[in-house]
Write a protein that holds these residues in place. Sequence first.
Motif, mmCIF file in Angstrom:
data_model
loop_
_atom_site.group_PDB
_atom_site.id
_atom_site.type_symbol
_atom_site.label_atom_id
_atom_site.label_comp_id
_atom_site.label_asym_id
_atom_site.label_seq_id
_atom_site.Cartn_x
_atom_site.Cartn_y
_atom_site.Cartn_z
ATOM 1 N N PRO A 135 0.764 -1.138 -0.028
ATOM 2 C CA PRO A 135 0.128 -0.158 -0.041
ATOM 3 C C PRO A 135 0.838 1.216 -0.128
ATOM 4 O O PRO A 135 2.043 1.360 0.310
ATOM 5 N N THR A 136 0.348 2.331 -0.518
ATOM 6 C CA THR A 136 0.844 3.587 -0.500
ATOM 7 C C THR A 136 0.623 4.400 0.926
ATOM 8 O O THR A 136 -0.663 4.236 1.527
ATOM 9 N N VAL A 137 1.872 4.927 1.537
ATOM 10 C CA VAL A 137 1.532 5.520 2.658
ATOM 11 C C VAL A 137 1.680 7.189 2.338
ATOM 12 O O VAL A 137 2.546 7.468 1.778
ATOM 13 N N ILE A 138 0.483 7.844 2.807
ATOM 14 C CA ILE A 138 0.626 9.340 2.647
ATOM 15 C C ILE A 138 0.623 10.062 3.913
ATOM 16 O O ILE A 138 -0.092 9.857 4.597
ATOM 17 N N VAL A 139 1.644 10.833 3.969
ATOM 18 C CA VAL A 139 1.749 11.691 5.298
ATOM 19 C C VAL A 139 1.155 13.121 4.831
ATOM 20 O O VAL A 139 1.780 13.919 4.151
ATOM 21 N N SER A 140 0.022 13.680 5.510
ATOM 22 C CA SER A 140 -0.631 14.820 5.441
ATOM 23 C C SER A 140 -1.122 15.391 6.573
ATOM 24 O O SER A 140 -1.607 14.676 7.233
ATOM 25 N N PRO A 141 -0.783 16.685 6.661
ATOM 26 C CA PRO A 141 -1.141 17.509 7.772
ATOM 27 C C PRO A 141 -2.524 18.162 7.644
ATOM 28 O O PRO A 141 -3.132 18.421 8.655
ATOM 29 N N ALA A 150 5.536 18.940 1.781
ATOM 30 C CA ALA A 150 6.945 18.466 2.122
ATOM 31 C C ALA A 150 7.620 19.706 2.562
ATOM 32 O O ALA A 150 8.807 19.503 3.308
ATOM 33 N N HIS A 151 7.282 20.947 2.391
ATOM 34 C CA HIS A 151 8.162 22.172 2.892
ATOM 35 C C HIS A 151 8.176 22.012 4.677
ATOM 36 O O HIS A 151 9.105 22.639 5.291
ATOM 37 N N CYS A 152 7.257 21.367 5.060
ATOM 38 C CA CYS A 152 7.130 21.045 6.728
ATOM 39 C C CYS A 152 8.040 20.264 7.118
ATOM 40 O O CYS A 152 8.632 20.359 8.368
ATOM 41 N N ILE A 153 8.988 19.649 6.319
ATOM 42 C CA ILE A 153 10.130 18.879 6.676
ATOM 43 C C ILE A 153 11.146 19.773 7.023
ATOM 44 O O ILE A 153 12.282 19.641 8.050
ATOM 45 N N PRO A 185 7.628 19.895 13.712
ATOM 46 C CA PRO A 185 8.685 19.065 14.266
ATOM 47 C C PRO A 185 8.141 17.690 14.197
ATOM 48 O O PRO A 185 9.083 16.604 13.862
ATOM 49 N N ASP A 186 6.863 17.182 14.121
ATOM 50 C CA ASP A 186 6.427 15.842 13.663
ATOM 51 C C ASP A 186 7.035 15.359 12.345
ATOM 52 O O ASP A 186 7.201 14.073 12.494
ATOM 53 N N TYR A 187 7.209 16.239 11.407
ATOM 54 C CA TYR A 187 7.788 15.766 10.206
ATOM 55 C C TYR A 187 9.253 15.419 10.138
ATOM 56 O O TYR A 187 9.657 14.889 9.371
ATOM 57 N N ARG A 188 9.850 15.728 11.251
ATOM 58 C CA ARG A 188 11.267 15.198 11.445
ATOM 59 C C ARG A 188 11.430 13.689 11.367
ATOM 60 O O ARG A 188 12.286 13.062 11.149
ATOM 61 N N ARG A 189 10.234 13.361 11.829
ATOM 62 C CA ARG A 189 10.420 11.625 11.894
ATOM 63 C C ARG A 189 10.231 10.981 10.673
ATOM 64 O O ARG A 189 10.820 9.889 10.555
ATOM 65 N N ILE A 190 10.024 11.921 9.676
ATOM 66 C CA ILE A 190 10.021 11.265 8.276
ATOM 67 C C ILE A 190 11.484 11.005 7.829
ATOM 68 O O ILE A 190 11.642 10.034 7.092
ATOM 69 N N ARG A 191 12.351 11.497 8.381
ATOM 70 C CA ARG A 191 13.711 11.285 7.963
ATOM 71 C C ARG A 191 14.223 9.768 8.384
ATOM 72 O O ARG A 191 15.045 9.253 7.789
ATOM 73 N N SER A 221 16.019 22.633 -1.945
ATOM 74 C CA SER A 221 17.358 21.984 -1.721
ATOM 75 C C SER A 221 17.438 21.170 -0.404
ATOM 76 O O SER A 221 17.969 20.023 -0.225
ATOM 77 N N ASP A 222 16.888 21.609 0.707
ATOM 78 C CA ASP A 222 16.946 21.147 2.190
ATOM 79 C C ASP A 222 16.030 19.714 1.917
ATOM 80 O O ASP A 222 16.571 18.758 2.500
ATOM 81 N N VAL A 223 15.115 19.944 1.337
ATOM 82 C CA VAL A 223 13.966 18.583 1.127
ATOM 83 C C VAL A 223 14.733 17.601 0.461
ATOM 84 O O VAL A 223 14.831 16.354 0.625
ATOM 85 N N GLY A 224 15.347 17.985 -0.823
ATOM 86 C CA GLY A 224 15.868 17.343 -1.602
ATOM 87 C C GLY A 224 16.930 16.297 -1.065
ATOM 88 O O GLY A 224 17.163 15.217 -1.199
ATOM 89 N N GLU A 225 18.015 17.135 -0.335
ATOM 90 C CA GLU A 225 18.940 16.418 0.553
ATOM 91 C C GLU A 225 18.718 15.507 1.384
ATOM 92 O O GLU A 225 19.164 14.345 1.583
#
Length: 699
Positions: free
Chosen positions: A75-81, A158-161, A170-176, A201-205
């Motif tokens: 399945p696809t997992v979508i993280v959305s606020p 994704a800019h929330c990362i 901050p919850d988005y940091r767990r995505i790393r 650039s930050d998200v891409g890295e």
Amino acid sequence: MSPTDVRSPVREAAEAHLRALVGRDDVSLRDDQWTAIEALAVDKRRALVVQRTGWGKSAVYFVATLLLREQGSGPTVIVSPLLALMRNQIAAAERAGIRAVTINSTNLEDWESTHDAIRAGEVDVLLVSPERLNNPGFRDEVLPRLAATCGLLVVDEAHCISDWGHDFRPDYRRIRTLLDDLPTGIPVLATTATANARVTSDVGEQLGDGVLVLRGSLDRQSLRLGVVHLKTAQQRLAWLADHLSEQPGSGIVYCLTVAATQEVADYLRSRGHHVAAYSGQTEQTERLALEADLIAGKVKALIATSALGMGFDATLGFVVNLGAPSSPVAYYQQVGRAGRGLASDQDSATVVLLPAIEDRDIWAYFASLAFPREELVRRTLEVLAEEGRPLSTAALETQVELNRTRLETMLKVLDVDGAVRRVRGGWESTGQPWAYDEERYRRVAEAREREQQAMIDYLRTDKCRMWFLRDQLDDPQAEPCGRCDNCGGLALSSDVSSAAVEEAEARLSRPGVVVEPRKMWPTGLASMGIDLKGKISAGASEGRAVARLTDLGYGQALRELFRPGTPDGPVPVPLVKAVLEVLGDWRPHVEAIAVVESATRPTLTENLADGLSRFLKVPVVARYAIVDPDVAPGQGAMNSAQRVSAVGRRYSLQGDVPAGPVLLVDDLVVTGWTLTRAAYALRQAGATDVLPLVLALQS
């Protein structure tokens, strides 16, 4: 067989899935959409898509999901606020035969059955709210299984990362961590409409090496942007009353504060407009109903804070901002709520900004909630290390001078950094070393200041407004739009009727805000040697304030009065009249007055108490006096337990209290705990009731 021969059938299948998704036979994928889908479903790559609202990012990941599921992927997992977006996405997915479910804070009762369905392979798409990623049970039990079995990971907004983004979470940091745990070959899609070059650039890295970045034009051809400069809050409200009905269709009026949403909605309803207030404090069931009414055009507008985030199925005719957001990027995101689904310039949506002088005060308040000073972070780590067992956020509050929201946010960052770990029962130290990145936090703060200046520049510019916003987002294709007020494509009148101004003046000049009493003592006071717990049975009754500092009416005068650097002095005459008007509406029956002593504004509070004594013809009998000046004003204000302790050390009740109702006078309520402890002391001394009267509430 050539690569083209292999990929052509896949594109044909993708086109068929798109038609099922939108319910039309005359649609096809654009080349840029296909490029993204091909990267995910054929090449199994990681991609970052930075495209304007309405471009079709959700179509990309739903079509990719269907192609991957046909290949046997998980399945696809979508993280959305955005909960509203989740609801709309599930409805769209069902049209294409996609079985979609969601896990978020509003459907606790469904979690177990959802997990069972995932294990049984009955789910194609799981939408997860970001706060779930930091839940211990979900993180330790569900997340590893999803990482091992999912076929596609989608990170929405994704800019929330990035902490460079305008809406870092901050919850988005767990995505790393989630990205690192994915097996090789699992595609990842990150999407956003609001990322400048630095955030991209930050998200891409963070997505890793070899990520495909697809960045398109951020022009919104359906939007006509304009700014109306008016001098007073009364005129801005009057403009809304006079011109709201002229706006096309239904839309949103954004306000900077929760208090303003109520105030503006009440006023507009009194002027005959069908509107409703919406904020993060709106109850969930009411939120759903209001969102449905807006989409269906049953209300002209929702008067909302930024808590209102609409999904792609909403077609709104206008967005009006009463007060400017603190950055052009945040503003671009809000105006993007309008104009979705409109076919052409002939069906354009109107975007109006009504800036105010007090916007900068509100920006400064929100900026004060940035990452805490190093000594507070170190103190938190020391407490957890010394305790040697999990501590709840409430228990940590008693030992760290941060309010619960900031403490929780800081702990989430420390969790991802590896210094603490969230477990059942609270937080525990990992013992791992941690470095305070002061340089980065300073640079982020400086970036925020530059964004605020850019927002001021947007208000003043004589250049194309859409070009300005796109340029702030580093859109290389930015060019004049020909549609905004500066380009000549939109004419906005600044005229307001005298009747509307008079009504707004009457509304804003009507002082009086309820001061709600504290009902419960904070937890953990016993560990601080304070014998107070549970329900506050002998405290204050409902009181009154002239206004909140964030209010549109008296808020401006009160902000000036309490601004650092304003000299101490008697109550200004306009505020004296406001206090008397509050008393006339409230009519409290009291037999005496007690005053909270102030070190910073002694003349102001004494003058207020003496004036009330003369007007009500009752004596000032008691003072909640400062007995330990070493406890600084406002000490402990960042959380309730610390504040209760500090107030108890700083003050002591002095005077003879009669067995009757007492008026408790203070200048400014920040946390409410000074009034609460003063009222408790008065009740213990014999007062039968305590009614607070203050000049201002901080919020």
